[in-house]
Design a protein around this motif. Sequence first.
Motif, short mmCIF file in Angstrom:
data_model
loop_
_atom_site.label_atom_id
_atom_site.label_comp_id
_atom_site.label_asym_id
_atom_site.label_seq_id
_atom_site.Cartn_x
_atom_site.Cartn_y
_atom_site.Cartn_z
N GLU A 270 0.83 -1.21 0.00
CA GLU A 270 0.00 0.00 0.00
C GLU A 270 0.87 1.26 0.00
OE1 GLU A 270 -2.51 -2.83 2.71
OE2 GLU A 270 -0.40 -2.54 2.19
N GLY A 271 0.55 2.16 -0.93
CA GLY A 271 1.33 3.38 -1.11
C GLY A 271 2.22 3.29 -2.33
N ASN A 465 7.15 10.06 -9.92
CA ASN A 465 6.10 10.15 -8.90
C ASN A 465 5.17 8.96 -9.06
OD1 ASN A 465 3.63 10.84 -7.56
ND2 ASN A 465 4.25 12.99 -7.57
N ALA A 466 5.12 8.12 -8.05
CA ALA A 466 4.36 6.87 -8.15
C ALA A 466 2.86 7.08 -8.16
CB ALA A 466 4.75 5.94 -7.00
N ASP A 467 2.39 8.29 -7.91
CA ASP A 467 0.96 8.57 -8.01
C ASP A 467 0.58 9.02 -9.42
OD1 ASP A 467 0.24 7.76 -5.54
OD2 ASP A 467 -0.59 9.68 -4.88
N ASP A 468 1.52 8.96 -10.35
CA ASP A 468 1.23 9.23 -11.76
C ASP A 468 1.48 7.94 -12.54
OD1 ASP A 468 1.09 9.97 -14.41
OD2 ASP A 468 2.21 11.84 -14.16
N CYS A 496 7.31 7.13 -3.63
CA CYS A 496 5.97 6.79 -3.17
C CYS A 496 5.86 7.04 -1.67
CB CYS A 496 5.68 5.33 -3.52
SG CYS A 496 6.90 4.16 -2.85
N TYR A 497 5.05 6.26 -1.00
CA TYR A 497 4.93 6.35 0.45
C TYR A 497 4.51 4.99 0.97
CZ TYR A 497 -0.02 6.95 -0.72
OH TYR A 497 -1.29 6.77 -1.21
N ARG A 498 4.57 4.81 2.26
CA ARG A 498 4.20 3.55 2.91
C ARG A 498 2.96 3.83 3.76
NH1 ARG A 498 8.40 1.87 7.21
NH2 ARG A 498 7.02 3.16 8.47
N GLN A 522 -4.28 10.96 2.25
CA GLN A 522 -3.92 10.75 0.85
C GLN A 522 -4.93 9.86 0.12
OE1 GLN A 522 -1.38 12.38 -0.26
NE2 GLN A 522 -0.88 11.49 -2.25
N VAL A 523 -5.39 10.35 -1.02
CA VAL A 523 -6.31 9.57 -1.86
C VAL A 523 -5.51 8.46 -2.55
CG1 VAL A 523 -7.89 9.63 -3.83
CG2 VAL A 523 -7.77 11.56 -2.22
N PRO A 524 -5.95 7.21 -2.48
CA PRO A 524 -5.20 6.12 -3.12
C PRO A 524 -5.05 6.35 -4.62
CG PRO A 524 -6.84 5.24 -1.62
CD PRO A 524 -7.12 6.71 -1.73
#
Length: 970
Positions: A270-271, A465-468, A496-498, A522-524
């Motif tokens: 997750e993250g 950026n892992a959210d892209d 990313c993040y954990r 943070q929105v997944p």
Amino acid sequence: MSHLKLFAAVLKSHGIKLLEKQDIARRAFLHGQRYFSSGTSEPFLSGSNSNYVEEMYYAWLENPKSVHKSWDVFFRSANAGPAAHLPAQQEGKASFLQSHGLAPTPGKAEKLVEDHLAVQSLIRAYQIRGHHVAQLDPLGILDADLDSFIPSDLITTIDKLGFYGLHESDLDKVFQLPTTTFIGGNENSLSLREIIKRLEHTYCQHIGLEFMFINDVEQCQWIRQKFETPGIMKFSNEDKRTLLARLVRSMRFEDFLARKWSSEKRFGLEGCEVMIPALKTIIDKSSEMGIEYVIMGMPHRGRLNVLANVIRKELEQIFCQFDPKLEAADEGSGDVKYHLGMYHERINRKTNKKITLSLMANPSHLEAVDPVVQGKTKAEQFYRGDTAGKKVMSILLHGDAAFAGQGVVYETFHLSDLPSYTTNGTIHVVVNNQIGFTTDPRMARSSPYPTDVARVVNAPIFHVNADDPEAVMYVCNVAAEWRNTFNKDVVVDLVCYRRRGHNEMDEPMFTQPLMYKQIHKQVPVLKKYADKLIADGTVTLQEFEEEIAKYDRICEEAYTRSKDKKLLHIKHWLDSPWPGFFNADGEPKSMSCPPTGISEEMLTHIGNVASSVPVEDFKIHSGLSRILKARSEMTKDRLVDWALAEYMAFGSVLKEGIHVRLSGQDVERGTFSHRHHVLHDQEVDKRICVPMNHLWEQQAPYTVCNSSLSEYGVLGFELGFAMASPNALVCWEAQFGDFHNTAQCIIDQFISCGQAKWVRHNGIVLLLPHGMEGMGPEHSSARPERFLQMSNDDSDAYPLIVLTPKSLLRHPEAKSSFDEMVSGTTFQRVIPENGPAAQAPHEVKRVIFCTGKVYYDLVKERKSQDLEKQVAITRLEQISPFPFDLLKEEVDKYPTADLVWCQEEHKNSGYYDYVKPRFRTIVNHTRPIWYVGREPAAAAATGNKNMHLVSLRRFLDTAFNLEAFEGKTF
């Protein structure tokens, strides 16, 4: 701007030539019809066209020949006289010059060159340092490079144009683009405003590129083209839907585990759920380019997800691992679920090609698996003849803290381009969740990024950026293409993040409260991306929800099936199967010990080749000639020393078609100048000969290779190489046995227990020079006690640890006859006494058991004291598994004798603690086994030569004092 002015002053004339090379004049001339209309006296002379004319004019002032002939004629006419004497078109040109105040001022030409150089410097600044201001952190609270400083040469505000001597008024001025950028696409010039905009779009958004340290222009250009070309990062709707589906599986798998086993450790992803589609993209692209086998290594985080959604391990086999009542069906102790590996052959859905995937099992020791993966990859390439790495490749996943902190990462990188170790490029994927357990990155590394170690081998580093998700997929495609094109390593840094703690039971708010407050809000990434695709009409909300429901149903059905599992079969998790080696029950087809002798004809042939130079016109060193002559004499006398015996062993195995690989520091010559398996021509640089490869017309290849000065990395590599096939003899030799402890992690976590934990078989051989010879505490002991402590006396054990000689390499008594090696002979686990004492065993007062070099000291001392009838000396050639059967025969043979174990090592080292209880078992605890040797010590050996000799004399005296143990209790 002083540096630019200086540059312009020095290269002023060259700068004009640069403009010529960029073809400004010619382009302007060719577009003349657009500039000058026959029906117009006021032409073309506005906007960007005027910039071209200015450039032509200043170029002409410096050198009339630097512009096209038509411009030369025009400028000469314009400067010569009134416009009334000129044709209509020329009149228009003259009016333009006058209206724009263009005068023959050399200073303006210099300014033109200076401004172009400034723009080129600006472009280069973004290429070098743009990543420092890229928007990489999904949380928006950290700088990925640990520094909030913004480089002064990046145009983040208008006033920074002054750094280059440019001004806001220059923003709409058009500049020629250098050949070192692709931001123009099909255009060769852009306004300064557009140049900055496109540079920011390429280098300062969700992708941060580090590549300008690479010293190959072609490679830098390749990367620029892949990222700078306008509109290059485009995805079809089908690609986007595939990406969304993969994100669904990645995230819903973690959600399912969290719902079913909320209190279990699983080290979820997750993250960084985007890692799953990232890996699948790399595999898809690599398969498309011809890759057939991908070998992967990774830490614990996200491992179960990778097994399920990348390797495609059956979900029920993963889920049943959470059952505490599951019983082991195999031998061995097993391991936790997030350490297990997997081997699987399947069809790649994207390419419809067959692909084999292997995820290596590994311990909790982060990054230890890296060299093991590389070694296995090298072996698979070797056995396929895949010298360019077009069929087999490796992917290594890392955590940010471990990638920066573990030295084996550096060791592994330095194997990447060595001829006998290269795997032709590895794709490294870093799950950079910006924290290590509880440690902040600022406390975990001194470098700006966790990936900086990769710069040492000129590997490009793509931060993203892992959210892209689309940016991640594009970067992964480029990484796969890079590896295929240049056969070099590449790093993808998923910033990313954990979402949870280090494990699911851990509370991260203790140590990172602000970070985790943001994470909780943070929105997944799945929701973000789904909302985006729904908004632009790529998918509908219903389609998205159906995809989720479909995978949830798959998980639930697998969960139901998993309840029927009662036994855990570790062999189902095997990462490196040996086809044909085992029977249906998983047992080796044959573990008998056949005769190891060979014919005398073969011994003689190998000895003759080992004594010669099988290549014509090859000049060897005179000292080596003497060594080869001595080998020839020994062969004639039917004798072998250690070096020649090694030749015999390797050569006979090669004849059977079994590949032999010998690796380690200085192994080609041998630390002690005894081996000389690679001969060097003394007159032709780099011309070598390996006689071992000239033994037979049809033989397996022999690889002997000096390694880098590494133990951890290289031993791990050879372990991985040996893992690939049982039909190979893979040896690693330490420079001195003492140095193996630098690789202790590989020995402790893989070699000694790999079979017990993972049912993984391995035939690695360690050659460790050992012997107490007064050379000091770091050149004496291979620490045999440590290997014995890790042994369980299992006769099916595959790794082999050999304590090899040093001084005995040239000891006149340390030779064997052909008679001990010819057909019908076998390895002697125990060499019993065969002198006078053996003829009258009832008269023997003492039996000394020993191993290694001390035997020769004991024999010499026994002879000097004339005790050859009273004292028998028996050698153990194999310590573990312990030869109970043969030693019982020896003990029973001398029923009235003292039993003594003698070793040259200190009492708390060496073999005594291992052999003592086993000897006591042999005698049923009815007789003592006395110790003779050096006293306990913290250091392995003394560095004082006199102290060494005194301690040797002391224990030799005890060994042959037949009354030494009278009246003593055991």
